[in-house]
Design an enzyme around this catalytic site. Structure first.
Site, PDB file in Angstrom:
ATOM      1  N   ASP A  83     -35.228  24.274  37.203  1.00 38.59           N
ATOM      2  CA  ASP A  83     -34.658  24.339  38.546  1.00 38.59           C
ATOM      3  C   ASP A  83     -34.869  25.763  39.081  1.00 38.59           C
ATOM      4  O   ASP A  83     -34.491  26.734  38.410  1.00 38.59           O
ATOM      5  CB  ASP A  83     -33.146  24.031  38.519  1.00 38.59           C
TER       6      ASP A  83
ATOM      7  N   GLY B  76     -22.865  13.745  35.199  1.00 38.18           N
ATOM      8  CA  GLY B  76     -23.403  12.459  34.732  1.00 38.18           C
ATOM      9  C   GLY B  76     -24.193  12.626  33.433  1.00 38.18           C
ATOM     10  O   GLY B  76     -24.107  11.787  32.536  1.00 38.18           O
ATOM     11  N   ASP B  77     -24.959  13.695  33.345  1.00 40.30           N
ATOM     12  CA  ASP B  77     -25.752  13.918  32.122  1.00 40.30           C
ATOM     13  C   ASP B  77     -24.841  14.151  30.915  1.00 40.30           C
ATOM     14  O   ASP B  77     -25.083  13.617  29.825  1.00 40.30           O
ATOM     15  CB  ASP B  77     -26.705  15.113  32.312  1.00 40.30           C
TER      16      ASP B  77
HETATM   17  P1  ATP Z   1     -23.865  14.116  38.814  1.00 37.01           P
HETATM   18  O1  ATP Z   1     -25.009  13.568  39.639  1.00 37.01           O
HETATM   19  O2  ATP Z   1     -22.964  15.076  39.572  1.00 37.01           O
HETATM   20  O3  ATP Z   1     -24.275  14.642  37.498  1.00 37.01           O
HETATM   21  P2  ATP Z   1     -23.106  11.347  38.720  1.00 37.01           P
HETATM   22  O4  ATP Z   1     -23.100  11.028  40.174  1.00 37.01           O
HETATM   23  O5  ATP Z   1     -24.230  10.852  37.897  1.00 37.01           O
HETATM   24  O6  ATP Z   1     -22.897  12.903  38.493  1.00 37.01           O
HETATM   25  P3  ATP Z   1     -20.277  10.807  38.503  1.00 37.01           P
HETATM   26  O7  ATP Z   1     -19.798   9.419  38.532  1.00 37.01           O
HETATM   27  O8  ATP Z   1     -20.064  11.668  39.722  1.00 37.01           O
HETATM   28  O9  ATP Z   1     -21.806  10.767  38.040  1.00 37.01           O
HETATM   29  O10 ATP Z   1     -19.606  11.605  37.277  1.00 37.01           O
HETATM   30  C1  ATP Z   1     -19.869  11.260  35.940  1.00 37.01           C
HETATM   31  C2  ATP Z   1     -18.629  11.480  35.121  1.00 37.01           C
HETATM   32  O11 ATP Z   1     -18.276  12.866  35.155  1.00 37.01           O
HETATM   33  C3  ATP Z   1     -17.397  10.736  35.591  1.00 37.01           C
HETATM   34  O12 ATP Z   1     -17.358   9.411  35.098  1.00 37.01           O
HETATM   35  C4  ATP Z   1     -16.292  11.611  35.008  1.00 37.01           C
HETATM   36  O13 ATP Z   1     -16.139  11.367  33.630  1.00 37.01           O
HETATM   37  C5  ATP Z   1     -16.868  13.020  35.147  1.00 37.01           C
HETATM   38  N1  ATP Z   1     -16.476  13.713  36.383  1.00 37.01           N
HETATM   39  C6  ATP Z   1     -17.242  13.886  37.482  1.00 37.01           C
HETATM   40  N2  ATP Z   1     -16.574  14.589  38.422  1.00 37.01           N
HETATM   41  C7  ATP Z   1     -15.357  14.861  37.899  1.00 37.01           C
HETATM   42  C8  ATP Z   1     -14.187  15.571  38.375  1.00 37.01           C
HETATM   43  N3  ATP Z   1     -14.155  16.144  39.592  1.00 37.01           N
HETATM   44  N4  ATP Z   1     -13.117  15.648  37.542  1.00 37.01           N
HETATM   45  C9  ATP Z   1     -13.129  15.081  36.320  1.00 37.01           C
HETATM   46  N5  ATP Z   1     -14.190  14.407  35.826  1.00 37.01           N
HETATM   47  C10 ATP Z   1     -15.292  14.302  36.588  1.00 37.01           C
END
Ligand code: ATP
Length: 300
Positions: free
Chosen positions: A20, A248-249
């Site tokens: 990145d 997410g990762d």
């Molecule tokens: P990203 O693209 O930001 O890596 P994503 O869109 O793939 O994430 P999300 O559903 O936003 O996935 O988040 C994945 C997981 O991370 C959630 O299921 C939760 O466990 C955790 N998480 C994300 N945001 C938060 C938050 N603000 N507080 C606590 N846990 C969070």
């Protein structure tokens, strides 16, 4: 001795490795315009590499299958994986090719990103076929969608044939072949990806169609799935979110590690939520990924 130290799960990640290139600026340039930026940094990324690093920090024996360019960024990406304890025997440089990059402008409270796939396009079925034995010996295989769709299909077939569970994190959002869905033991879209994958069908209907297999992540709310009897939301943990990049990762890596250790789906989701919630309290995708001890301490 904990169960974890008795058996180190073998996790194989097939996916992207990128760098990145992040610029911060008070505003983004218009067409034909030059503006002075404030700072620049390079940060290793790519969903594949991010998930590999997260799983290694959580104590798994991790092998990455991917590609870098034969440029200096490729060497930095490889060094970073090795420093995190990831086996890079199957991350070969592509001759006369650039490494995958994400060009990120952070300005006016938002980001603009251009992704150049470059070497990640070379994670072809032929390339992955050479590492078939590594996949067949895994306790779990993690895959995402920053590599060619034909490769995802091949890996799903190898996993199906060899009885190795495949966790497909269908990110970034793009349609997935029905055979790939059938071959995957677990699917972990976020809400946006889920709505694209399941063609606008009611989420509850889709969850019921894939009991204990379809897990939809819902940011700070945690993760939703159907356990065969009822729909359940396993809540995440309240934290002060600083940077959600890579949440997410971290979630996917932690879920995979816990499943490979034999934990139940509900316990694996608790572990994944805990790890991901810790990751959002710090800057950067890999920068925020917690180590095993930290997650266990937070769960205790
Ligand atoms: P990203 O693209 O930001 O890596 P994503 O869109 O793939 O994430 P999300 O559903 O936003 O996935 O988040 C994945 C997981 O991370 C959630 O299921 C939760 O466990 C955790 N998480 C994300 N945001 C938060 C938050 N603000 N507080 C606590 N846990 C969070």
């Amino acid at each position: 001795m904990s169960a974890y130290t008795k058996k180190q799960p073998r996790v194989v990640v097939v996916g992207s490795c990128s760098m990145d290139l992040v610029v911060t600026s008070s505003r983004r340039p218009g067409a034909g315009e030059t503006v002075l930026g404030e700072s620049f940094k390079t940060v290793p990324g790519g969903k594949g590499a991010n998930q590999a690093v997260a799983a290694a920090r959580l104590g798994a024996d991790v092998s990455m299958i991917g590609r870098v360019g034969d440029d200096s960024l490729g060497q930095t990406i490889l060094d970073n994986l090795k420093q995190n304890g990831v086996c890079t025997d199957n991350v070969e440089p592509v001759t006369h090719c650039e490494s995958g990059t994400a060009h990120i402008i952070l300005a006016e409270g938002d980001n603009s990103i251009i992704v150049v796939e470059a070497a990640n396009r070379h994670v072809t079925p032929e390339y992955v076929e050479q590492a078939r034995a590594v996949i067949e010996q895994a306790d779990i295989v993690l895959i995402q969608q920053e590599i060619p769709a034909e490769t995802v299909l091949l890996v799903s077939r190898i996993c199906k044939q060899s009885g190795v569970p495949l966790l497909l994190n269908p990110a970034p959002a793009r349609p997935v072949e029905a055979e790939v869905i059938d071959n995957s033991a677990y699917l972990t879209p976020n809400e946006h990806e889920a709505s694209l994958l399941f063609d606008g069908a009611e989420l509850g209907e889709s969850l019921r169609k894939y009991p204990n297999r379809l897990i939809v992540t819902e940011g700070s709310r945690g993760a939703r799935y159907f356990d065969g009897q009822e729909e359940a939301v396993v809540p995440s943990y309240p934290v002060e979110a600083v940077d959600t990049t890579g949440a997410g990762d971290t979630f996917n890596a932690a879920f995979a590690v816990a499943l490979a250790e034999g934990k139940s789906i509900a316990d694996s989701l608790r572990f994944a939520n805990r790890a991901a919630s810790l990751s959002v309290t710090r800057f950067g995708a890999q920068g925020g990924m917690p180590k095993r001890a930290e997650v266990e301490e937070a769960l205790a």
